[in-house]
Design a protein around this motif. Sequence first.
Motif: not given
Lengths: 393, 393
Positions: A310, A314, A318-320, A324, A363, A367, B294, B298-300
């Motif tokens: 994560m 961050e 990178l969120s895809r 990840i 992912a 998370a 989330r 983004h997944p965070w």
Amino acid sequence: MIKNVRPWAEAQTDITISGDRISAIGAAAGGAGAEVIDGAGAILLPGLIEAHTHLDKTLFGMKWNVNDVGYTLIDKITNEREMKTKLGLDPARQSARQVAISVARGTTHIRSHVDIDTVHGLKGVEGVMATREKYKEFIDIEIVAFPQSGMMIRPGTAKLMDEALAMGAEVVGGLDPSSMDKDPKGQLDAIFALAVKHGKPLDIHLHEPGELGLFTMGMIVERTKAHGLTGKVTISHAFCLGHNDYLVVGRMLEDLARNDIAVMTTGPSGWPCPPLIRTLDAGITVCSGSDGIRDCWHPWGTGDMLERVMYLGERNYLSRDRDIRRIFDVVTTLGAKVMDIKDYGLKPGNIADLMLVDGEALAEAVASCRPRRLVMKRGRVVSRDGAAPFEVA
Amino acid sequence: MIKNVRPWAEAQTDITISGDRISAIGAAAGGAGAEVIDGAGAILLPGLIEAHTHLDKTLFGMKWNVNDVGYTLIDKITNEREMKTKLGLDPARQSARQVAISVARGTTHIRSHVDIDTVHGLKGVEGVMATREKYKEFIDIEIVAFPQSGMMIRPGTAKLMDEALAMGAEVVGGLDPSSMDKDPKGQLDAIFALAVKHGKPLDIHLHEPGELGLFTMGMIVERTKAHGLTGKVTISHAFCLGHNDYLVVGRMLEDLARNDIAVMTTGPSGWPCPPLIRTLDAGITVCSGSDGIRDCWHPWGTGDMLERVMYLGERNYLSRDRDIRRIFDVVTTLGAKVMDIKDYGLKPGNIADLMLVDGEALAEAVASCRPRRLVMKRGRVVSRDGAAPFEVA
């Protein structure tokens, strides 16, 4: 045999372990009479690789230390050297405490830089070696002889490093040859000589930013080439690769790739740092680590390499899911390459170092960062449901 | 009465609550016959202030959404607007899910930006309003009418915002007047007119970096002054305050302070952002928040404002206990000032919105981030030991 697991969050299958190795991956592959564990559909991953931490000096489990240190690197280094004595920091006990946390979180291999200086001598190395021996069934630990207080500015340090390497430290460390020692030629010649003498790889801390860092990095590249140490050098932090000059950084990435010099990045918040995707695309082996955990520098850190994904995500925007997935390589396969771990990975014939974590997708597992359902080291279950693998007094 | 608590991690004492208010702080201050809870030496803090999130669009609790979105802001915005329909995102249900997490983690007040656009109209606002009403005994929610898809480039949005404010949204939102709308004068004149018409404050998303952001921020300052809205404007993200020009940023900080314009920062990893200590030292009210959790971006994210202290600390290189103490102001008292919360804080006479968390010191409580021992809203216990305060179907 562990039934109903999803390697890399893909299709569900079973995995069979014989002794310390994976014997098969596939439905019903286990022999009759095998002990069966239900993976309950959890994600199966190879053991996580903590490729950069400082086991010898975490304060975890000790009385809270109020941090009131100055902001510069030298403030922090000086303070830490003094606090070790004041707090009675025991490297064997403290490294064991951090190892317990790491094992519970699915880490099966640690590369730890261990301080060597003229005040504390080899106490850190001895302490971490004691932990390595005591808990060798739980984890593999690699020790970097690390001149945290500088080498050229503290005569006697090189000799101590030589002794540490003779004692069994696996890797030669280094630290900011320009900014710390004010003698990049001196420090780099000394540590490369140690590497050649002992036939061991190098892992050099390089916090130096921008053009200064690129200057020093260039000198590391030259020596790697001159000594034929291709594939044997790692540069940790490498903040200068975050320098905002596309062409200059691009040329340096080419040089690193050509000499198979690896890069370690924690995905630091704020500091410039290696652009992850660009560095990977350049063909460079990138590994990661927790760096210091709750020490005299700062109170942060959990030692969780799943959570580290994560941080890397961050920091690099990178969120895809597919991006990840690439970060997962960093904390597994690429870290294993840096540490030169033999027979690593989820394949029949390889060592059964692995972990299970619940999650819908990779992912999502990051998370949510749930306790690990199961951690296995060389075919033996060492933690379940996040439980500590052993107690440290 | 809660016995044995340490307000702000200081000396142990007791706190007495009568009805929805704190009636006394001090040993044995409770009246005879009071119900007694043992705080067991835990740290007592006022309720945490989540001053910037997006309750209407978290995907928490839904099937995992594989993110494969492009890297630009407009990619993300367009994708999200479409995905809301595809995924059947229900703002009432989703906001309730996030609220449940926030309450369990000690948040007692939320400012939520809620999307308003010409595709989904006021569905988001209606959904969050339903959640606000349904769970009003658990948390206070403030709604920002937020033109996530732009205002000037999507005619009809201003009218929808006007309706949302008439329906009871408390704050007028805005979004990157230059980069998004390509019409800073148009968007800012429109949203300031809405603020004046409805007598409501503003909270404007400003991601615009560097000189562009400073240009737009200057226009916000002008309008704040012209309309006499001192103390009524917040700029969220304000990345341009991280611009590397000491004097220009310094002058802007003075302008913000003079007009009592608040700044919201999440302590983003990587992006330039307001330098926290410098911004506080300039006399500016700084608040913080989780931003999206989330979601389709983004997944965070976990919604934990105690953990947020760590993000702010890491991003701003703050490790000292006394610096971390200042970050606690950001997620409590200063956030409460931004949201104009009356009778907030650990003082007799104030509303009993508070939480207990185990920890040796404030920084240790952040680093360990344990489940909250107890969360109280208006004198009523709403969560214990991290348990969800209510179920969401």
